[in-house]
Motif scaffolding. Structure first.
Motif, mmCIF file in Angstrom:
data_model
loop_
_atom_site.group_PDB
_atom_site.id
_atom_site.type_symbol
_atom_site.label_atom_id
_atom_site.label_comp_id
_atom_site.label_asym_id
_atom_site.label_seq_id
_atom_site.Cartn_x
_atom_site.Cartn_y
_atom_site.Cartn_z
ATOM 1 N N ASP A 365 0.880 -1.290 0.059
ATOM 2 C CA ASP A 365 -0.109 0.032 -0.048
ATOM 3 C C ASP A 365 0.824 1.186 0.319
ATOM 4 O O ASP A 365 1.908 1.282 0.429
ATOM 5 N N ASN A 366 0.337 2.136 -0.434
ATOM 6 C CA ASN A 366 1.151 3.690 -0.412
ATOM 7 C C ASN A 366 2.367 3.642 -1.315
ATOM 8 O O ASN A 366 3.139 4.764 -1.109
ATOM 9 N N TYR A 367 2.273 2.843 -2.344
ATOM 10 C CA TYR A 367 3.512 2.986 -3.115
ATOM 11 C C TYR A 367 3.472 4.319 -3.995
ATOM 12 O O TYR A 367 4.464 4.855 -4.033
ATOM 13 N N HIS A 368 2.386 4.804 -4.458
ATOM 14 C CA HIS A 368 2.422 5.984 -5.310
ATOM 15 C C HIS A 368 2.527 7.291 -4.640
ATOM 16 O O HIS A 368 3.299 8.043 -5.124
ATOM 17 N N PRO A 369 2.204 7.539 -3.484
ATOM 18 C CA PRO A 369 2.582 8.527 -2.612
ATOM 19 C C PRO A 369 4.260 8.471 -2.375
ATOM 20 O O PRO A 369 4.610 9.765 -2.482
ATOM 21 N N VAL A 370 4.743 7.553 -2.363
ATOM 22 C CA VAL A 370 6.138 7.526 -2.076
ATOM 23 C C VAL A 370 6.676 7.930 -3.350
ATOM 24 O O VAL A 370 7.644 8.492 -3.382
ATOM 25 N N LEU A 371 6.414 7.325 -4.509
ATOM 26 C CA LEU A 371 6.761 7.732 -5.731
ATOM 27 C C LEU A 371 6.730 9.171 -6.138
ATOM 28 O O LEU A 371 7.585 9.866 -6.747
ATOM 29 N N LEU A 372 5.566 9.620 -5.774
ATOM 30 C CA LEU A 372 5.406 11.280 -6.032
ATOM 31 C C LEU A 372 6.485 11.974 -5.184
ATOM 32 O O LEU A 372 7.138 12.859 -5.742
ATOM 33 N N CYS A 384 17.694 16.605 -10.946
ATOM 34 C CA CYS A 384 17.897 15.432 -11.761
ATOM 35 C C CYS A 384 16.559 15.443 -12.711
ATOM 36 O O CYS A 384 15.656 14.413 -12.207
ATOM 37 N N GLU A 385 16.248 16.182 -13.673
ATOM 38 C CA GLU A 385 14.909 16.106 -14.268
ATOM 39 C C GLU A 385 14.768 14.687 -14.836
ATOM 40 O O GLU A 385 13.482 14.248 -14.880
ATOM 41 N N PRO A 386 15.475 14.155 -15.605
ATOM 42 C CA PRO A 386 15.368 12.788 -16.082
ATOM 43 C C PRO A 386 14.868 11.748 -15.213
ATOM 44 O O PRO A 386 13.918 11.067 -15.503
ATOM 45 N N ALA A 387 15.433 11.804 -13.981
ATOM 46 C CA ALA A 387 14.854 10.941 -12.914
ATOM 47 C C ALA A 387 13.409 11.045 -12.484
ATOM 48 O O ALA A 387 12.643 10.286 -11.990
ATOM 49 N N ALA A 388 13.536 12.420 -12.226
ATOM 50 C CA ALA A 388 11.857 13.119 -11.936
ATOM 51 C C ALA A 388 10.991 12.469 -12.973
ATOM 52 O O ALA A 388 9.800 12.250 -12.463
ATOM 53 N N LEU A 389 11.205 13.015 -14.207
ATOM 54 C CA LEU A 389 10.047 12.312 -15.019
ATOM 55 C C LEU A 389 9.880 11.170 -15.101
ATOM 56 O O LEU A 389 8.659 10.670 -15.038
ATOM 57 N N LYS A 390 10.772 10.011 -14.913
ATOM 58 C CA LYS A 390 10.556 8.723 -15.020
ATOM 59 C C LYS A 390 9.566 8.417 -13.895
ATOM 60 O O LYS A 390 8.648 7.384 -13.844
ATOM 61 N N HIS A 391 9.900 9.044 -12.647
ATOM 62 C CA HIS A 391 8.825 8.555 -11.464
ATOM 63 C C HIS A 391 7.763 9.292 -11.466
ATOM 64 O O HIS A 391 6.605 8.475 -11.052
ATOM 65 N N TYR A 392 7.634 10.496 -11.899
ATOM 66 C CA TYR A 392 6.307 11.040 -12.105
ATOM 67 C C TYR A 392 5.369 10.426 -13.134
ATOM 68 O O TYR A 392 4.361 10.225 -12.728
ATOM 69 N N ILE A 393 6.036 9.977 -14.308
ATOM 70 C CA ILE A 393 5.131 9.010 -15.246
ATOM 71 C C ILE A 393 4.662 7.850 -14.646
ATOM 72 O O ILE A 393 3.694 7.305 -14.770
ATOM 73 N N GLU A 394 5.643 6.969 -13.866
ATOM 74 C CA GLU A 394 5.307 5.938 -13.153
ATOM 75 C C GLU A 394 4.236 5.957 -12.301
ATOM 76 O O GLU A 394 3.156 5.280 -12.266
ATOM 77 N N CYS A 395 4.134 7.312 -11.289
ATOM 78 C CA CYS A 395 3.114 7.396 -10.497
ATOM 79 C C CYS A 395 1.670 7.821 -11.172
ATOM 80 O O CYS A 395 0.775 7.385 -10.783
ATOM 81 N N LEU A 396 1.933 8.384 -12.211
ATOM 82 C CA LEU A 396 0.711 9.051 -12.745
ATOM 83 C C LEU A 396 0.023 7.731 -13.619
ATOM 84 O O LEU A 396 -1.336 7.698 -13.520
ATOM 85 N N LYS A 397 0.853 6.717 -13.837
ATOM 86 C CA LYS A 397 0.024 5.425 -14.511
ATOM 87 C C LYS A 397 -0.552 4.519 -13.506
ATOM 88 O O LYS A 397 -1.444 4.084 -13.906
ATOM 89 N N ILE A 398 -0.174 4.729 -12.291
ATOM 90 C CA ILE A 398 -0.862 3.866 -11.271
ATOM 91 C C ILE A 398 -2.064 4.221 -11.133
ATOM 92 O O ILE A 398 -2.991 3.515 -10.934
ATOM 93 N N ASN A 399 -2.457 5.637 -11.091
ATOM 94 C CA ASN A 399 -3.869 6.195 -10.741
ATOM 95 C C ASN A 399 -3.810 7.492 -11.108
ATOM 96 O O ASN A 399 -3.733 8.416 -10.281
ATOM 97 N N PRO A 400 -4.117 7.858 -12.558
ATOM 98 C CA PRO A 400 -4.354 9.236 -12.869
ATOM 99 C C PRO A 400 -5.187 10.164 -12.249
ATOM 100 O O PRO A 400 -5.336 11.434 -12.134
ATOM 101 N N ASN A 401 -6.171 9.496 -11.484
ATOM 102 C CA ASN A 401 -7.400 10.132 -10.994
ATOM 103 C C ASN A 401 -7.253 10.460 -9.346
ATOM 104 O O ASN A 401 -8.029 11.066 -8.736
ATOM 105 N N SER A 402 -6.273 9.647 -8.890
ATOM 106 C CA SER A 402 -5.671 10.209 -7.249
ATOM 107 C C SER A 402 -5.194 11.311 -7.106
ATOM 108 O O SER A 402 -4.732 12.113 -8.160
ATOM 109 N N TYR A 403 -5.142 11.794 -6.113
ATOM 110 C CA TYR A 403 -4.533 12.934 -5.472
ATOM 111 C C TYR A 403 -3.002 13.095 -6.211
ATOM 112 O O TYR A 403 -2.360 13.927 -6.667
ATOM 113 N N GLU A 404 -2.225 11.910 -6.043
ATOM 114 C CA GLU A 404 -0.924 11.824 -6.335
ATOM 115 C C GLU A 404 -0.888 11.766 -8.136
ATOM 116 O O GLU A 404 -0.004 12.569 -8.460
ATOM 117 N N GLY A 405 -1.600 11.255 -8.623
ATOM 118 C CA GLY A 405 -1.786 11.241 -10.013
ATOM 119 C C GLY A 405 -2.012 12.519 -10.744
ATOM 120 O O GLY A 405 -1.442 12.873 -11.490
#
Length: 474
Positions: A365-372, A384-405
């Motif tokens: 549980d709570n994996y996507h808040p950690v990713l954010l 480090c923008e490339p690493a930030a982009l990678k993790h933002y996109i991964e988090c977005l894909k988990i649930n785009p409608n969540s607060y974190e998404g």
């Protein structure tokens, strides 16, 4: 006992409605912290005798999950004693408690006692052909609600079904209001709120519940109904000035209002009154984080630097304390990691983020808040923008409608638009916008941005996304 008798007992046990048959998985929660919260409920004497009986029953099941069968038995038996003191019509309320006792005795190899409780349940069913099933649904709902947020949807179903059987029941109306309040997005994101409607109904049937008034006050901030919200807060404080849950949510209300110092004072006072202190320390950390933001926005950082440093130290202190009190508090661990990063201790931040990812993996549980937060750490602390982009996109894909998404989508859009402004032929930036719209289900806009991206760069992922979207529209 023969294997045939054992099989017969197990078959009967599986038909019961109780904690043992509700699919609760101990890896989905922090059992020690859950027990502390239940003990706090006992200390606050919430829910009268029946409410206390339910809490003892729940505590018995938690003790069983922790491997303490003897203590579990004492809690289950205490639950039965309290229910008996409720009156002559209490027998039909034993459906869950007797079911739990039957299961526990089975696990303890007390097969005679197990069968005895199964027979008692059969007698109750014969005596009361119409069992108060709304009560069973309600107890099941409360169990799901308190066990883990992963079970909130099931709690909502239980309370909704209970209200279909008994629409005017004050407890189930309150319970549904609570679960809606917890599952809807933050108040500022819900101009149309089902929680508000249910909270109003719940308060009508529970006029003495001051915590419900505070939930409604917080929700009304999103509607900009400040006068009504303030009136509700005043009434709750007037009636329950020392109640720790009231103080907790009044503190939260003032933080949302931006009145941080008052929130800190109330939450500090609450610390003296509750046993489950980790949550309060986490809320205090949020207050100091808000205070840091307010000080930085004041434009007087050179004058306020000492106060900012003090607020940072307090924020980290309260997060460290929350994590120490509850080592599985994933949100607090990830927030602590981010604060370490913002204070310049990037090595400790990285290490703490790995602890957060591991805790999220264990709890599932709570994996996507950690990713954010990790993406924010990469963007703002590590630059480090490339690493930030990678993790933002991964988090977005988990649930785009969540607060974190939604936060990830906002941050990705800012990055992409800034890059396009600097370089109108930045294909990757257009690809980022394509990904955002694809995850939101906005296919035509996504296609437009992927086509734009591919006119500047060769990218197999963008091409694959584009083909997928075109096929889905055929």
């Amino acid at each position: 006992m023969s294997s045939h008798q054992g099989t017969n007992l197990k078959a009967r046990l599986l038909q019961l409605e109780c904690h043992f048959t509700w699919g609760l998985r101990k890896n989905d929660t922090d059992l020690t912290y859950l027990l502390t919260r239940l003990e706090e409920q006992l200390n606050l004497n919430l829910g009268g005798e029946i409410g206390l009986a339910r809490t003892y029953n729940y505590m018995g099941f938690v003790k069983f999950l922790l491997g303490s069968n003897t203590e579990a038995l004492s809690y289950f038996e205490r639950s039965v004693e309290l229910t008996k003191s409720h009156g002559n019509d209490c027998e039909k309320l034993f459906v869950v408690a007797y079911g739990d006792l039957a299961w526990l005795h089975y696990h303890m190899d007390h097969f005679t006692e197990c069968e005895s409780y199964l027979n008692k349940l059969s007698e109750i069913k014969e005596k009361y052909p119409i069992i108060p099933y709304a009560k069973v649904l309600g107890e099941k709902g409360w169990t799901f609600l308190k066990f883990s947020r992963k079970y909130y949807h099931m709690a909502k179903v239980c309370f909704s079904d209970a209200l279909k059987l008994d629409p005017d029941d004050s407890e189930w109306n309150a319970a549904l209001a609570i679960v809606l309040h917890r599952t809807e997005p933050k108040f500022e994101d819900t101009p149309n709120s089902n929680a508000i409607d249910q909270l109003r109904r719940a308060i009508d049937t529970n006029p003495d519940d001051d915590v419900l008034k505070l939930y409604l006050a917080i929700r009304l901030l999103g509607q900009k109904e400040y006068k009504e919200a303030e009136s509700l807060v005043e009434k709750a404080l007037e009636r329950s000035p020392e109640h720790p849950h009231v103080l907790r949510y009044v503190g939260q209300y003032f933080r949302y209002q931006g009145i941080v110092d008052r929130s800190i004072a109330l939450l500090t006072k609450t610390l003296e009154k509750v046993s489950s202190k980790a949550f309060i320390h986490h809320q205090l950390a949020h207050c100091y984080k808000k205070k840091i933001t307010n000080l930085k926005k004041s434009g007087r950082q050179h004058l306020e630097s000492g106060e900012i440093l003090h607020a940072q130290e307090q924020c980290i202190y309260h997060l460290e304390t929350a994590v120490k009190l509850n080592p599985c508090f994933v949100i607090a661990i990830s927030e602590l990691a981010l604060q370490y990063g913002e204070s310049g201790n990037v090595h400790k931040a990285e290490q703490t983020f790995q602890d957060a990812f591991e805790a999220a993996k264990i709890k599932r549980d709570n994996y996507h808040p950690v990713l954010l937060r990790y993406a924010e750490f990469q963007q703002y602390c590590m630059r480090c923008e490339p690493a930030a982009l990678k993790h933002y996109i991964e988090c977005l894909k988990i649930n785009p409608n969540s607060y974190e998404g939604k936060r990830c989508a906002e941050n990705l859009e800012k990055i992409a638009k800034r890059r396009i402004e600097n370089n109108p032929q930045d294909g990757e930036a257009f690809g980022i916008l394509g990904i955002i719209h694809k995850e939101k289900g906005e296919k035509q806009q996504a296609i437009k941005y992927f086509e734009e991206a591919l006119s500047y760069v060769d990218n197999e992922d963008y091409l694959g996304d584009l083909c997928e979207l075109r096929l889905s529209l055929q």
